[in-house]
Write an enzyme that holds these catalytic residues in place. Structure first.
Site, PDB file in Angstrom:
ATOM      1  N   ASP A 463      19.223  -2.887   8.193  1.00  0.00           N
ATOM      2  CA  ASP A 463      18.895  -2.149   9.407  1.00  0.00           C
ATOM      3  C   ASP A 463      18.766  -3.150  10.532  1.00  0.00           C
ATOM      4  OD1 ASP A 463      18.779   0.225   8.341  1.00  0.00           O
ATOM      5  OD2 ASP A 463      16.628   0.526   8.399  1.00  0.00           O
ATOM      6  N   THR A 465      16.610  -2.408  13.594  1.00  0.00           N
ATOM      7  CA  THR A 465      15.270  -2.353  14.169  1.00  0.00           C
ATOM      8  C   THR A 465      14.214  -2.787  13.175  1.00  0.00           C
ATOM      9  OG1 THR A 465      16.112  -0.471  15.351  1.00  0.00           O
ATOM     10  CG2 THR A 465      13.761  -0.880  15.498  1.00  0.00           C
ATOM     11  N   ASP A 785      13.987   1.836   6.199  1.00  0.00           N
ATOM     12  CA  ASP A 785      12.580   2.124   6.444  1.00  0.00           C
ATOM     13  C   ASP A 785      12.330   3.615   6.572  1.00  0.00           C
ATOM     14  OD1 ASP A 785      13.926   2.500   8.726  1.00  0.00           O
ATOM     15  OD2 ASP A 785      12.776   1.097   9.958  1.00  0.00           O
TER      16      ASP A 785
END
Length: 1239
Positions: A463, A465, A785
């Site tokens: 990912d 972020t 996440d």
């Protein structure tokens, strides 16, 4: 599935007389929580008025929650129970000892030792002694003959040692595993309101009456009733099997159940049941089989009726039944079929190679020992009865038997030395040690084998972020009132009508759980709580010198008319306010390119809206959004829309109409700086042969900018950056189906996938894993996440969840949790993974050298001198050094940066490389030369008496003691050689960094001195002089010098060297066997080795049993959970429920470490204990019954088949996200296991 048959009110510390203090009893609450929908609302209204009435009865406030006073909390815990599910009792040390004793080789040794003991006490009359041939007579004086029992006793003693060591290892492993469980559970926190303050408390601290805030991505820790909700949708598939999301509202269905997932929205609930009284707890207690069965017979009958009804619907689909677990509803039928077509998941790479190697070595050892015994017996018989021409005299029989027993013991020792039982131990120690150390490197490993798989990783899909970036968002640019501000504007420069609308929109249209708190340290940055993008906007409002708290106090969450929460489909969030004049105003925020398409007006320099045409929009994209994005900023558009009162109330459910005709207030650019350590970590990955790909929901320009900053995109590289749409267009054919060939054209060059949906991520991961383009199968790690990352995390070889930003669902689906959310921790995991692999290889190199030498010495020695030069007890000591101690010493080497300089090994690379084979054979040659020289010419060289051809109970000789001592010294020095496996010259490099290694080598040396000098008869040793000691040590030291000679020979010259310990390739497995393996989710190699002949026989059996099971299922409506309890029954609610979307994704039962036999004896126990539905429960047997599993089952007529044909494994997949990962039903590699699995 209202499981009211739980009868454990006794366990929950509740007596009826407690309920004086609260307005409702535990029983009332329990029966309330078993209702759904309209029924539940009726009952609520009838008994409590509404949710607020319930709060009053529970003495809690819907807005301020509990007071939080310790006395009150304690009282609630006493009356309503704690939010814990008591864990299953661990095995006692004695049970583990009993298990360790089940080892076949040890049993053979015990028998041999006992027979030898028995015979040593038999004294034949002396006179006839001489008739029994040369070997029997001789120098035996009185004292010696009495010491005959020592050898037997010594063997028993050493067996006890081995057993205790094994048991202790198992015990500490179990303890570590439990510690890990507890740690994972303690990390789980939940947001509640206490005393008007929003705080986070550990899940175990939640009590009945708490007011909890639920939001997107939460896994509910307790049952509760909704007090207030915005667009709340819950996935209850883990409890009901319904895959559709259930809308929760105060009017229709306010019941929230533990273990379910919040898929959208937010809200507040009052907790009504915790721990064993919650829905999940009830199921748990059922799984454990409760002690007091008879109380709830009535309720159980009802339940059975219901289940029968459920089953009837399935009966039509009889044919498909063979494949399905009995608890699948129609919803899962299709999924089951899909599942059958999925490619089989190989078991962990290392596991596969080791099992295969161990089986091969075991076979060889067995052969050698059998040959040894046969040769010894034949030589003895020929010599005694033919050469000496003696008759078989009755009186001599015991003497002869004693000889045969001695030969047998020698054979067994050869076997013991040949079988590398230290392998599983080395693997366990190495993995356990790594896992412990990885904790310090911020890796919380949830599944042991993930650690080793990580060393083979070839691709990481990360990912953006929070993993590559700091996840501290700040607004750095803004386009507002027709002006592009390159830094945050002064409030004066913005027209006040625009500013008021902007601040109001930010305050109400950000989740109320998101806040900016004062910094923890003086002068630090303000703390961001909740969604980071929203934090940036709230921070923006603070920068504009306006206080959003004031607005939130004026408009509390209850006053929001309607909320459309953010989800991956909408990509925007909207909140509707009802104005005083009856009109509505809706505020929206979301990705700029999506939201601008819905805008038809924009605020001008004086704060008035004006028309916003597509042409203006394209202008804005070019002049504002692209420049922001190319600097790596995330662009967010804020807009609003008024619905005048005259039009009446809009149709809120028609989202497309509602979310159109917006007025754009402003576009902000949010920066999320790259973590400073990431570029370096990514460079290391690339050097180690691992491709890093970035998969993000951001737009492509932002993504590209960040990827360049991180070093994922290097200037001059040939790479692809795609958006999700384009990616999908390229991989699908005309009919919209995904084609593997198309993916294969893309993934090798793909580096950035932007604007991707969770499905894209899953498609990419699956595509890379299933790809056959590269020369070896890719091993993919994925970070995630969000809740929607679940499927991708599950599908990947190793899933990393974020410990801080990650939702519970993501953590649930992952293998490793990154406690600091940092990409550089992944690099540490790679290093540890490779280290595990290398440690095992080092151990193998050492172990196999000893094995080869000891077996050959024992074998030739026995054949030539009719007595093994290394005695049984000595062999066992050598075995202890090489197995237990060496595995400890070599498996705990700390990793070095140099591990990251080589490419990943891949699945087909052999465990024992040619360099290692060269070392093994080279050192074996040296050791054999020395030992044979000492054995056959040692007496002349060292001027001592020869120890060859000694009679039966002869005293130990100096000669053989020197042979034994030199042998051990060579092993000790060779252990230092074994530290390097890639042919490095400096074997001492970093040796003092590993204290365990130094202390073990030193300790072994000391014990060896004690054994030789004071071991006497039991160890067949005589004290040696200093000279002799120096010679032994010198000869041992020689192996270090010899090691240098060996490493000078280039491996490439030695073409004849073979490698060993390959993984099995798919194509080596014959077709009919692949079919047979369809039923398992993994291919176990040891099983294949052991089960060639049984296949057809079991195939027929399998079909019959499946049919019996189905028939019985209809007759008795088997409790859905029968036979599902796993070896380590999970103690946490959180680890229990699975995530909806994952059921299709191959939830694979993980094959335990080779020595995970703790599973094996659970199987018989399970089967003997009656399933919870029996009217007359048979108590579960307290200790694991030693009887082998397949025969254990028929002893209870209840269980219709010895093995719950794959149902046990299959259906558990729907219930436990990781139950099955912790151990299958019996030890892999044992014939028993192969038998069970093939059933």
């Amino acid at each position: 599935m209202a499981n009211n048959s739980y009868s454990g009110v006794k366990n929950s510390l509740v007596e009826a007389n407690h309920d004086g203090e609260f307005g409702c009893t535990l029983k009332e609450l329990r029966s309330l929580m078993e209702l759904r929908g309209a029924e539940a609302i009726g009952k609520l209204g009838e008994c409590y008025g509404d949710a607020h009435g319930l709060c009053n009865r529970l003495k809690t406030s819907p807005s301020d929650g509990l007071s939080g006073q310790p006395a009150d909390i304690e009282k609630r815990k006493t009356v309503f129970g704690q939010n814990l599910i008591p864990p299953k009792k661990p095995k006692t040390f004695l049970q583990l000892v009993w298990e360790a004793l089940q080892d076949v080789t040890l049993i053979i040794l015990e028998v041999a030792a006992i027979v030898s003991l028995g015979l040593s006490f038999y004294r034949p009359p002396d006179a006839e002694r001489e008739h029994c041939g040369r070997a029997a007579g001789g120098v035996e004086d009185e004292t010696e003959s009495e010491a005959g029992w020592i050898e037997g006793a010594a063997i028993l003693l050493s067996v006890i040692c081995v057993v205790l060591v094994t048991a202790f290892n198992d015990w500490s492993k179990d303890k570590q595993f439990r510690g890990l469980q507890n740690r994972i559970e303690q990390e789980q926190k939940f947001t509640v309101v206490r005393g008007g303050q929003v705080i986070q408390i550990p899940v175990a601290e939640i009590v009945v009456g708490d007011v909890a805030q639920v939001k997107y991505g939460d896994l509910l820790p307790a049952d509760g009733v909704l007090i207030q909700g915005n667009d709340l949708k819950i996935d209850e598939s883990s409890l009901t099997g319904e895959s559709d999301h259930v809308k929760k509202t105060l009017e229709k269905d306010p019941m929230l159940l533990s273990g379910t997932h919040v898929m959208e929205g937010s809200g507040k609930m009052v907790v009504t049941a915790v721990g064993v009284n919650s829905q999940t707890g009830i199921i748990f207690t059922l799984l454990g089989g409760s002690e007091d069965e008879d109380e709830d017979e009535e309720e159980k009958k009802k339940e059975r009726e219901e289940k029968k009804k459920q089953r009837k619907t399935k009966a039509q689909d009889g044919a498909a039944m063979e494949m399905q677990p009995l608890n699948s509803d129609e919803a899962t039928d299709a999924e089951e079929k899909k599942k059958a077509n999925l490619p089989k998941k190989e078991k962990s790479v290392l596991q596969g190679k080791l099992t295969k190697l161990a089986v091969q070595i075991g076979k060889a050892g067995l052969l050698m020992s059998a040959v040894t015994v046969i040769i010894l017996v034949v030589l003895f018989v020929v010599d005694t009865f033919w050469v000496q021409n003696l008759p078989w005299v009755k009186d001599c029989t015991p003497v002869y038997i004693q000889f045969f027993v001695k030969f047998f013991i020698i054979g067994v020792t050869v076997l013991v030395v040949a079988v590398p039982e230290g392998l599983p131990l080395a693997v366990t120690i190495s993995l356990a040690y790594s896992v412990k150390k990885m904790m310090k490197d911020n890796n919380l490993v949830r599944h042991l084998d993930a650690c080793e798989t990580m060393g083979n990783a070839t691709a990481i899909c990360s990912d953006k972020t929070g993993t590559l970036t700091m996840n501290r968002m700040t607004v750095v640019q803004a386009y507002i009132a027709e002006k592009h501000h390159k830094k945050v504007p002064e409030p004066e420069s913005i027209p006040s009508p625009a500013l008021d609308v902007l601040i109001l929109g930010i305050a109400v249209n950000c989740a109320y759980t998101t806040n900016i708190m004062s910094p923890e340290k003086e002068g630090g940055l303000p703390r961001q709580v909740g969604n980071k993008t929203e934090c940036a906007l709230l921070g923006f409002s603070n920068d504009l010198k306006r206080d959003y708290h004031a607005i939130r106090n004026e408009i509390p969450e209850e006053k929001l008319y309607k909320v459309y929460t953010f989800n991956s489909v909408r990509k925007s969030m909207s909140t509707v306010l009802k104005m005083a004049d009856g009109s509505f105003r809706m505020f929206s925020k979301g990705a700029s390119e999506i939201l601008l398409k819905k805008c038809c007006k924009i605020l001008t320099a004086n704060g008035e809206p004006k028309l916003f045409r597509p042409r203006d929009r394209d202008d804005m994209v070019k002049k504002v959004i692209e420049p922001m994005a190319s600097e790596g900023l995330r662009t967010i558009c804020l807009a609003y829309r008024d619905f005048p009162a005259s039009d009446g109330e809009p149709e809120w459910d028609n989202e497309n109409d509602i979310l159109s005709g917006l007025t754009c207030i402003c576009v902000v650019g949010i920066e999320d700086p790259v973590r400073p350590e990431v570029p370096d970590a990514i460079r290391k990955c690339q050097r180690a042969g691992i491709t890093v790909r970035m998969v993000t929901g951001d737009n492509i320009n932002t993504a590209r900018a960040i990827a360049s900053k991180c070093g994922i995109l290097l200037p001059g590289d040939d790479f692809l950056c795609l958006e999700g749409k384009e990616f999908n267009r390229r991989i699908r054919n005309e009919r919209g189906e995904i084609e593997q060939e198309r993916i294969d054209k893309i993934w090798p060059k793909l580096r950035v996938l932007a604007r991707s949906s969770p499905t894209d991520k899953h498609t990419l991961v699956k595509g890379i894993i299933d790809s056959t383009v590269a020369e070896q199968r890719q091993v993919v790690a994925v970070t995630g996440d969000g809740t929607n990352d679940g499927p991708a995390l599950k599908k990947a070889d190793v899933g990393f969840a974020m410990g801080i930003a990650g939702t519970d669902v993501a953590k649930e689906a992952s293998d490793i949790i990154l406690t600091d959310d940092n990409f550089s921790s992944i690099v540490k995991a790679v290093m540890w993974g490779r280290n595990v692999y290398d440690s095992i290889s080092k151990f193998l190199q050492f172990q196999l050298t000893v094995n080869v030498v000891a077996v050959i010495v024992a074998f030739t020695g026995a054949c030539i001198t009719q007595d093994s030069p290394l005695k049984a007890v000595q062999m066992l000591w050598v075995n202890l050094i090489m197995d237990t101690f060496a595995s400890l010493a070599l498996a705990t080497e700390p990793p070095t940066e140099s591990l990251l300089l080589r490419k990943p090994y891949g699945r087909n690379k052999p465990l024992i490389s040619r360099t290692m084979m060269k070392n093994i054979l080279g050192h074996a040659v040296y050791q054999l030369t020395i030992i044979f020289t000492l054995l056959f010419a040692g007496e002349k060289l060292l001027d001592i008496d020869s120890g060859r051809n000694a009679p039966l109970h002869a005293p130990p000789s100096e000669h053989y003691t020197i042979v034994f001592n030199t042998f051990v010294m060579m092993q000790l020095f060779n252990e230092i050689n074994a530290r390097k496996i890639h042919g490095e010259r400096n074997v001492f490099e970093g040796v003092f960094n590993n204290l365990i290694f130094c202390s073990i080598v030193f300790g072994t040396f000391i014990i060896q001195i004690v054994i030789v000098q004071f071991g006497g008869k039991p160890f067949s040793c005589v004290a040696l002089t200093v000279d002799q000691w120096l010679w032994c040590t010198f000869l041992g030291f020689g192996s270090l010098l010899w090691g240098q000679v060996i490493s000078s020979i280039p491996t490439s010259r030695l073409k004849f060297l073979k490698t060993a310990g390959h993984g099995t390739q798919k194509d080596e497995i014959p077709d009919e066997e692949l079919e047979e393996l369809e039923d398992e989710d993994e291919i176990d190699h040891a099983e294949r080795e052991l089960r060639r002949g049984q296949i057809l026989w079991f195939r027929g059996l399998n079909r019959i049993q499946t049919q019996i099971r189905v028939v019985n299922a209809f007759r008795s409506s088997i409790s859905l959970y029968e036979g599902l309890e796993k070896p380590e029954s999970r103690s946490s609610i959180h680890n229990f429920m699975t995530h909806p979307e994952f059921r299709i994704e191959d939830s694979e039962p993980h094959i335990p470490l080779i020595d995970d036999t703790d599973a094996e004896d659970d199987a018989p126990t399970k089967r003997n204990s009656a399933s919870p539905r029996n009217a007359t429960p048979t108590p579960p047997s307290p200790s694991p019954s030693p009887s082998p599993a397949p025969t254990a089952a028929p002893s209870t007529p209840v269980s219709p088949s010895p093995n719950q044909n794959n149902n046990a494994v299959e259906s558990s997949n729907h219930l436990f996200p990781e139950g099955p990962k912790s151990g299958t039903l019996s030890a892999p590699g044992s014939p028993l296991h192969s038998l069970e699995t093939s059933l």
